[in-house]
Scaffold this motif. Sequence first.
Motif, PDB file in Angstrom:
ATOM      1  N   SER A   1       0.755  -1.128  -0.117  1.00  0.00           N
ATOM      2  CA  SER A   1      -0.030   0.152  -0.085  1.00  0.00           C
ATOM      3  C   SER A   1       0.878   1.267  -0.095  1.00  0.00           C
ATOM      4  CB  SER A   1      -0.822  -0.159   1.218  1.00  0.00           C
ATOM      5  OG  SER A   1      -1.975  -1.182   0.989  1.00  0.00           O
ATOM      6  N   GLY A   2       1.394   1.511  -1.192  1.00  0.00           N
ATOM      7  CA  GLY A   2       1.995   2.766  -1.378  1.00  0.00           C
ATOM      8  C   GLY A   2       1.383   4.033  -1.263  1.00  0.00           C
ATOM      9  N   ALA A   3      -0.006   4.103  -1.478  1.00  0.00           N
ATOM     10  CA  ALA A   3      -0.845   5.217  -1.553  1.00  0.00           C
ATOM     11  C   ALA A   3      -1.979   4.860  -0.833  1.00  0.00           C
ATOM     12  CB  ALA A   3      -1.306   5.370  -3.033  1.00  0.00           C
ATOM     13  N   VAL A   4      -2.138   5.577   0.286  1.00  0.00           N
ATOM     14  CA  VAL A   4      -3.234   5.263   1.340  1.00  0.00           C
ATOM     15  C   VAL A   4      -4.045   6.321   1.458  1.00  0.00           C
ATOM     16  CG1 VAL A   4      -4.185   4.398   3.631  1.00  0.00           C
ATOM     17  CG2 VAL A   4      -2.022   3.129   2.400  1.00  0.00           C
ATOM     18  N   LEU A   5      -5.275   6.322   1.282  1.00  0.00           N
ATOM     19  CA  LEU A   5      -6.264   7.711   1.980  1.00  0.00           C
ATOM     20  C   LEU A   5      -6.792   7.141   3.192  1.00  0.00           C
ATOM     21  CD1 LEU A   5      -7.979  10.038   1.363  1.00  0.00           C
ATOM     22  CD2 LEU A   5      -9.623   8.834   0.085  1.00  0.00           C
ATOM     23  N   GLY A   6      -6.735   7.925   4.299  1.00  0.00           N
ATOM     24  CA  GLY A   6      -7.726   7.624   5.430  1.00  0.00           C
ATOM     25  C   GLY A   6      -8.730   8.637   5.523  1.00  0.00           C
ATOM     26  N   VAL A   7     -10.093   8.156   5.679  1.00  0.00           N
ATOM     27  CA  VAL A   7     -11.265   8.878   5.910  1.00  0.00           C
ATOM     28  C   VAL A   7     -11.639   8.842   7.220  1.00  0.00           C
ATOM     29  CG1 VAL A   7     -13.254   9.448   4.991  1.00  0.00           C
ATOM     30  CG2 VAL A   7     -11.652   8.591   3.474  1.00  0.00           C
ATOM     31  N   VAL A   8     -11.999   9.944   8.026  1.00  0.00           N
ATOM     32  CA  VAL A   8     -12.656  10.115   9.202  1.00  0.00           C
ATOM     33  C   VAL A   8     -13.988  10.503   9.193  1.00  0.00           C
ATOM     34  CG1 VAL A   8     -12.477  10.706  11.593  1.00  0.00           C
ATOM     35  CG2 VAL A   8     -10.610  10.296  10.541  1.00  0.00           C
ATOM     36  N   VAL A   9     -15.111   9.506   9.278  1.00  0.00           N
ATOM     37  CA  VAL A   9     -16.548  10.030   9.064  1.00  0.00           C
ATOM     38  C   VAL A   9     -17.169   9.976  10.517  1.00  0.00           C
ATOM     39  CG1 VAL A   9     -18.561   9.431   8.029  1.00  0.00           C
ATOM     40  CG2 VAL A   9     -16.625   8.786   7.132  1.00  0.00           C
ATOM     41  N   SER A  10     -17.475  11.362  11.042  1.00  0.00           N
ATOM     42  CA  SER A  10     -17.732  11.573  12.290  1.00  0.00           C
ATOM     43  C   SER A  10     -18.654  12.733  12.493  1.00  0.00           C
ATOM     44  CB  SER A  10     -16.711  11.521  13.199  1.00  0.00           C
ATOM     45  OG  SER A  10     -16.773  11.732  14.606  1.00  0.00           O
ATOM     46  N   THR A  11     -18.130  13.636  13.544  1.00  0.00           N
ATOM     47  CA  THR A  11     -18.960  15.073  13.393  1.00  0.00           C
ATOM     48  C   THR A  11     -18.754  15.517  12.029  1.00  0.00           C
ATOM     49  OG1 THR A  11     -18.613  15.060  15.900  1.00  0.00           O
ATOM     50  CG2 THR A  11     -19.297  16.926  14.868  1.00  0.00           C
ATOM     51  N   GLY A  12     -17.607  15.440  11.557  1.00  0.00           N
ATOM     52  CA  GLY A  12     -17.108  16.200  10.192  1.00  0.00           C
ATOM     53  C   GLY A  12     -16.584  15.018   9.239  1.00  0.00           C
ATOM     54  N   VAL A  13     -16.141  15.307   8.152  1.00  0.00           N
ATOM     55  CA  VAL A  13     -15.481  14.065   7.250  1.00  0.00           C
ATOM     56  C   VAL A  13     -14.062  14.908   7.187  1.00  0.00           C
ATOM     57  CG1 VAL A  13     -15.558  12.904   5.262  1.00  0.00           C
ATOM     58  CG2 VAL A  13     -17.766  13.562   6.286  1.00  0.00           C
ATOM     59  N   GLY A  14     -13.056  13.878   7.592  1.00  0.00           N
ATOM     60  CA  GLY A  14     -11.849  14.420   7.052  1.00  0.00           C
ATOM     61  C   GLY A  14     -11.145  13.566   6.430  1.00  0.00           C
ATOM     62  N   GLY A  15     -10.076  13.875   5.863  1.00  0.00           N
ATOM     63  CA  GLY A  15      -9.022  12.845   4.908  1.00  0.00           C
ATOM     64  C   GLY A  15      -7.751  13.232   5.067  1.00  0.00           C
ATOM     65  N   GLY A  16      -6.914  12.051   4.785  1.00  0.00           N
ATOM     66  CA  GLY A  16      -5.452  12.355   4.866  1.00  0.00           C
ATOM     67  C   GLY A  16      -4.765  11.172   4.209  1.00  0.00           C
ATOM     68  N   LEU A  17      -3.569  11.525   3.399  1.00  0.00           N
ATOM     69  CA  LEU A  17      -2.981  10.718   2.452  1.00  0.00           C
ATOM     70  C   LEU A  17      -1.445  10.474   2.848  1.00  0.00           C
ATOM     71  CD1 LEU A  17      -3.699  13.178  -0.589  1.00  0.00           C
ATOM     72  CD2 LEU A  17      -4.315  10.760  -0.577  1.00  0.00           C
TER      73      LEU A  17
ATOM     74  N   LEU B   1       1.624   8.763   0.811  1.00  0.00           N
ATOM     75  CA  LEU B   1       1.939   8.443  -0.752  1.00  0.00           C
ATOM     76  C   LEU B   1       3.575   7.990  -0.632  1.00  0.00           C
ATOM     77  CD1 LEU B   1       0.559  11.516  -2.539  1.00  0.00           C
ATOM     78  CD2 LEU B   1      -0.573   9.318  -2.065  1.00  0.00           C
ATOM     79  N   ASP B   2       3.714   6.858  -1.168  1.00  0.00           N
ATOM     80  CA  ASP B   2       4.951   6.183  -1.140  1.00  0.00           C
ATOM     81  C   ASP B   2       5.763   6.158   0.258  1.00  0.00           C
ATOM     82  OD1 ASP B   2       5.066   6.017  -4.009  1.00  0.00           O
ATOM     83  OD2 ASP B   2       5.817   7.985  -4.276  1.00  0.00           O
ATOM     84  N   GLY B   3       4.601   5.793   1.200  1.00  0.00           N
ATOM     85  CA  GLY B   3       5.213   5.656   2.603  1.00  0.00           C
ATOM     86  C   GLY B   3       5.233   7.054   3.224  1.00  0.00           C
ATOM     87  N   MET B   4       4.992   7.824   2.772  1.00  0.00           N
ATOM     88  CA  MET B   4       5.070   9.345   3.607  1.00  0.00           C
ATOM     89  C   MET B   4       3.952   9.994   3.761  1.00  0.00           C
ATOM     90  SD  MET B   4       8.824  10.494   2.149  1.00  0.00           S
ATOM     91  CE  MET B   4       8.332  10.056   0.492  1.00  0.00           C
ATOM     92  N   PRO B   5       3.553  10.581   4.824  1.00  0.00           N
ATOM     93  CA  PRO B   5       2.264  11.468   4.910  1.00  0.00           C
ATOM     94  C   PRO B   5       2.623  12.841   3.990  1.00  0.00           C
ATOM     95  CG  PRO B   5       3.556  11.756   6.607  1.00  0.00           C
ATOM     96  CD  PRO B   5       4.636  10.737   6.039  1.00  0.00           C
ATOM     97  N   TYR B   6       1.469  13.003   3.179  1.00  0.00           N
ATOM     98  CA  TYR B   6       1.562  14.120   2.165  1.00  0.00           C
ATOM     99  C   TYR B   6       0.439  14.983   2.801  1.00  0.00           C
ATOM    100  CZ  TYR B   6       1.268  17.317  -1.505  1.00  0.00           C
ATOM    101  OH  TYR B   6       1.353  18.427  -2.178  1.00  0.00           O
TER     102      TYR B   6
END
Length: 321
Positions: A126-142, A144-149
């Motif tokens: 998994s060199g490219a991962v999207l994290g999604v938080v679905v809660s009071t709001g909807v957030g996301g984070g990437l 890419l190539d093993g590093m947070p972008y």
Amino acid sequence: MTVLAVDVGGTKFAAAAVETDGTVLARAEVPLHGRGPVEETLAEVVGRIIDQVGGDHLAGVGIGSAGPLDPCAGTVSPVNIPSWRDFPLVEALEQILPGRPVRLAGDAQCMALGEWWLGLPEGQPSGAVLGVVVSTGVGGGLVLDGMPYLGPTGNAGHIGHIVADVGGDRCPCGAVGCVETVASGPSMVRWAHTNGWTGDDARALAADAHSGDPVARQAFQRAAGTLAAAVLTTSALFDLDHVVVGGGVAAAGTVLFDPLREAIAANAGLGFLRRLRVTPTSLGRDAGLLGAAALVLHQNSGEAGTLVPERGAPGSVPTQG
């Protein structure tokens, strides 16, 4: 090496002492509502960890915070904490633990990093991962190539503010039709109320959806369809391997994940989109704390932290070293 991890959410603060291998030595959580000033709540939750492990044993601080935020300035303006606008969170923690490095990123970015580090199934690159938080709001984070972008301003991956309905509702961010206006817990509850549902909150909505209530099920289907569109848009841009979904609404389980996967499968036309894996977080509520710790641990090891902006460099674009 042990670091302090802090998770700033819309309804609670959490903190933990985390070792290099991801072992959590101590954990604390304090709700925000019904208490005194937010700064005192922050000091309380951090103080609990310091009391358990000792401040001298903490080599740095990693923070995952609800946004918007500015990692370069070290400030946060969480939508659900009105008293914090451009609040100097990094400076506040530098004062509590002077002389230690402090790193800041979005809560969903930290969740993605925590899952990439310790949560994804073995044998699934998994060199490219999207994290999604679905809660009071909807957030996301990437990751890419093993590093947070994080991007030049520290806000990359904010999937909740992709516009999904140009004629939709006004979002708390000021735009119209953001994913968050359909897929967040409060948005789902509001829609259900306007269509005759009489329950109290997103947890009750999920329970009723599992029981077969048609309005509750449709609320989750609407949210899943909107999330699917945003996930596919992001995957088309970044060629994702894996999407990890967490947060309170994601805890609803199959009533969210089944229609989410169905909508992604129905609309993933290109071959590289059809390989996308979508799973719930395997680390639960620890994912964000572990990712926050990784901001410091990987910075010191020369790994993922090379894309985390240093404070005091406003407007700069972090580059890989």
